[in-house]
Design a protein around this motif. Structure first.
Motif, PDB file in Angstrom:
ATOM      1  N   ASN A   1       4.080   6.221   1.538  1.00 50.80           N
ATOM      2  CA  ASN A   1       3.028   6.899   2.303  1.00 50.80           C
ATOM      3  C   ASN A   1       3.153   6.646   3.805  1.00 50.80           C
ATOM      4  OD1 ASN A   1       2.308   4.169   2.077  1.00 50.80           O
ATOM      5  ND2 ASN A   1       0.114   4.618   2.244  1.00 50.80           N
TER       6      ASN A   1
ATOM      7  N   GLU B   1       1.878   9.279   6.281  1.00 54.56           N
ATOM      8  CA  GLU B   1       0.434   9.357   6.465  1.00 54.56           C
ATOM      9  C   GLU B   1      -0.064   8.306   7.458  1.00 54.56           C
ATOM     10  OE1 GLU B   1      -1.431   8.889   2.685  1.00 54.56           O
ATOM     11  OE2 GLU B   1      -0.039  10.269   1.671  1.00 54.56           O
TER      12      GLU B   1
ATOM     13  N   LEU C   1       6.051  11.916  -4.154  1.00 55.55           N
ATOM     14  CA  LEU C   1       6.261  10.924  -3.097  1.00 55.55           C
ATOM     15  C   LEU C   1       7.638  10.275  -3.211  1.00 55.55           C
ATOM     16  CD1 LEU C   1       2.806   9.079  -3.026  1.00 55.55           C
ATOM     17  CD2 LEU C   1       3.760  10.521  -1.221  1.00 55.55           C
TER      18      LEU C   1
END
Length: 639
Positions: A80, A83, A253
């Protein structure tokens, strides 16, 4: 995927040898053959070997922040990270690369030790903050990535991705831990946080270790555990839909890479589910890799082919001969510690195959533990129902006596091996489960070890590992408890260790989407009836995958990644096993009852008993003594 290593002088007065750090780093060249880097400053040395996966042109390590005061070496992936970049930029941090590594240094500056809670992925990293004179050591929540460490009498703290890196340091003691030997012969590996050496430890999954220069030695601190927080489920169909969406997100992901990517495809439920979810989200055919066996009893290749055909994958298959035991001698070099899971052999081969076609492969590891797929969970539930009806005070003498009287029947189907069931029923929940999963029973280990070695153990028994985890388990449900025990022991110590070492031996990165902590945190809270319903393990996963996978793949009998040890030790490896098990090297340790070892060899090779598990476990321990510790075996030389 990479290898990290380093030396930290906790006093700050000793210079770090560049030559020593370089040699420690180069022992892990296989983990990162693309690039290598060192960072040295007074009292600190960090080393890194890089396998380039994301941001190939930059992202070299060790990597520092803008003014060079914070430096990190990192193994793994932060999925992640994209992000987190805008959030950190809004706080004033400037990024010079497009790598996930740089997120770590800025997240540390922004959130300190709490930064690790923001990361979603698999990782082991060590970060140095010069201004705070602090070393921050981290391992991911499930222990996908390894991290070994030791405190030396010199005042130095050393660490590495593999034990072989630490063994380069001349001040590291190599005294074998007798408690680790007891653990090894029970589990087939040395469970965290212990290692085979007294002075070396593994950082447990979900833990950090913060060292401040000049401060007292700190202890590892837990930052995450499997929650087992109840999840509200309105209906089964809704749970199936949510599972599919959560799996797709986790897999999406893990499909981010700047290099060729694919997946292992064994033909089992977990790897097939991963491939199906990849294919539904990929605009190009998925690369899949399978290992077949020329012995039908061990071959699942037809089921893998069904999935490959359904999704039109670029499917790569190689067949391993039933007598492919050429890797036996290499395993000790790959694993460093004694390691007795024989499926390491085909795992090594499938990683070797995958690396010919991709640099990143997704796997289905973790599905059995989290969705209750192992057959032993069914038997445990049956036994636990009996334990709940009859008090231990009555069960122990009753079933203990039956266990003693009932004949051993290794050859029989599980349902007819009542001796093992009686023995389990004579125990409490944790000890009963331990009896079912241990490679060598308490009685066999007592026979295996010499009287002198048993005295060294001072009453310690390997079941204490499970008792320690059970004491802090975040669940009271018996099935969830043993799943939790497996997550803390078998999953990390056996499965993830096997895959990490086998894949990194070929410079292959393996990603485990079924070990996403958000996905599995949710799964942990599902009603146990959605995991194990009657005799059907992985109930919800299988139901959710029915629109995506053939019925035969979902509901056939689980096979596993096995090798024919019993036949090897009576056939092509008969002479080898006799020479090893009865050799001078094992006898010279003083740990073993040589007469018992002789009886085991004779009984197995005559066909009276199947002692292949004991023999393999002993063989791998001998390989550790010879190839890792370098102990001589005069009997082997004479032969």
């Amino acid at each position: 995927m990479c290898g990290i290593t380093g030396i930290f002088d906790t006093s700050g007065v000793n210079a770090i040898s560049r030559d020593l750090l370089q040699r420690m780093n180069e022992t892990q060249h296989h983990r990162g053959p693309d690039e290598g880097g060192l960072h040295l400053e007074p009292g600190l040395g960090l080393g890194h070997r890089r396998l380039s996966i994301i941001d190939l042109s930059s992202g070299q390590q060790p990597l520092a922040n803008e003014d060079g005061s914070v430096v990190v070496v990192f193994n793994g992936e932060i999925y992640n990270f994209q992000e987190l970049v805008p959030e950190l930029e809004a706080l004033g941090h400037v990024f010079r690369t497009h790598s996930d590594t740089e997120v770590i240094v800025h997240a540390w500056e922004a959130w300190g030790e709490a930064c690790v809670a923001r990361f979603r992925g698999m990782f082991a990293f060590v970060l140095w903050d010069r201004n705070q004179e602090t070393l921050f050591v981290v391992r991911d929540r499930f222990g996908v990535k390894p991290l070994y460490y030791a405190f030396l009498d010199t005042g130095e703290f050393i660490f590495g991705s593999e034990l072989k890196s630490l063994m380069v340091h001349p001040s590291l003691g190599r005294e074998v831990d007798p408690l680790a030997v007891e653990d090894y012969f029970a589990y087939g590996y040395v469970p965290e946080p212990r290692t085979i050496f007294k002075r070396v430890h593994k950082l447990p999954p979900g833990f950090t270790l913060t060292l401040k220069r000049g401060a007292p030695r700190a202890l590892p601190k837990q930052y995450w555990d499997m929650p087992f927080a109840p999840v509200a489920v309105k209906d089964e169909a809704g749970a199936m839909d949510e599972l599919v969406e959560r799996m797709k997100e986790s897999i999406r992901l893990r499909m981010i890479a700047d290099v060729p990517l694919g997946a292992f495809l064994s033909g089992g439920v977990d790897s097939s589910a991963v491939v199906a979810m990849m294919a539904t989200q990929s605009s190009t055919p998925v690369n899949t890799c399978s290992i077949g066996f020329d012995d039908p009893a061990f071959n699942e290749i037809e089921y893998a082919q069904q999935v490959a055909d359904r999704y039109h994958t670029r499917h790569h298959v190689e067949t391993v001969a039933a007598d492919d035991f050429s890797l036996v001698g290499k395993l000790a070099q790959v694993y460093d510690e004694p390691y007795a899971d024989s499926s390491a052999l085909p795992t090594y081969r499938v990683c070797e195959l995958a690396r010919k076609h991709v640099k990143v492969a997704l796997s289905g590891d973790g599905g059995d533990e989290h969705f209750a797929g192992y057959r032993r969970y069914r038997w445990f539930r049956y036994e636990e129902r009996m334990r709940s009806i009859i008090p231990l005070g009555l069960r122990r003498p009753l079933f203990g006596t039956l266990g003693l009287l009932y004949p051993k029947a290794d050859w029989a189907p599980k349902m007819f091996r009542a001796k093992t069931t009686f023995e389990a029923l004579a125990r409490d929940t944790v000890e009963g489960y331990f009896h079912g999963v241990s490679l060598l029973s308490n009685a066999q280990r007592a026979q295996l070890f010499s009287p002198a070695f048993r005295r060294e153990l001072q009453g310690y028994q390997a079941v204490d590992v499970l008792r320690r985890h059970a004491a802090v388990a975040p669940t009271d449900d018996p099935l969830s408890l043993v799943q939790y025990l497996d997550m803390k022991t078998y999953l990390v110590g056996d499965i993830l260790t096997k895959v990490d070492r086998a894949s990194m031996a070929h410079a292959l990165e393996v990603r485990e989407p079924l070990l996403d902590h958000e996905l599995m945190g949710w799964v942990s809270g599902l009603p146990v009836d959605l995991k194990l319903r009657g005799s059907e393990g992985k109930y919800l996963l299988k139901k959710a995958m029915e629109p995506y996978l053939p019925h035969d793949v979902l509901y056939r009998k689980k096979m596993g990644f096995s090798v024919p040890l019993a036949a090897w030790f009576r056939g092509p490896l008969a002479a080898t096993i006799r020479t090893v098990v009865l050799g001078e090297r094992l006898a010279g340790t003083g740990m073993f009852n040589c007469e018992f070892l002789r009886e085991v060899v004779e009984a197995h090779q005559s066909g009276r008993r199947d002692f292949s598990v004991i023999l393999w476990t002993v063989l791998m321990f001998d390989a550790f003594l010879g190839q890792v510790l370098g102990l001589d075996d005069t009997a082997r030389e004479a032969a």
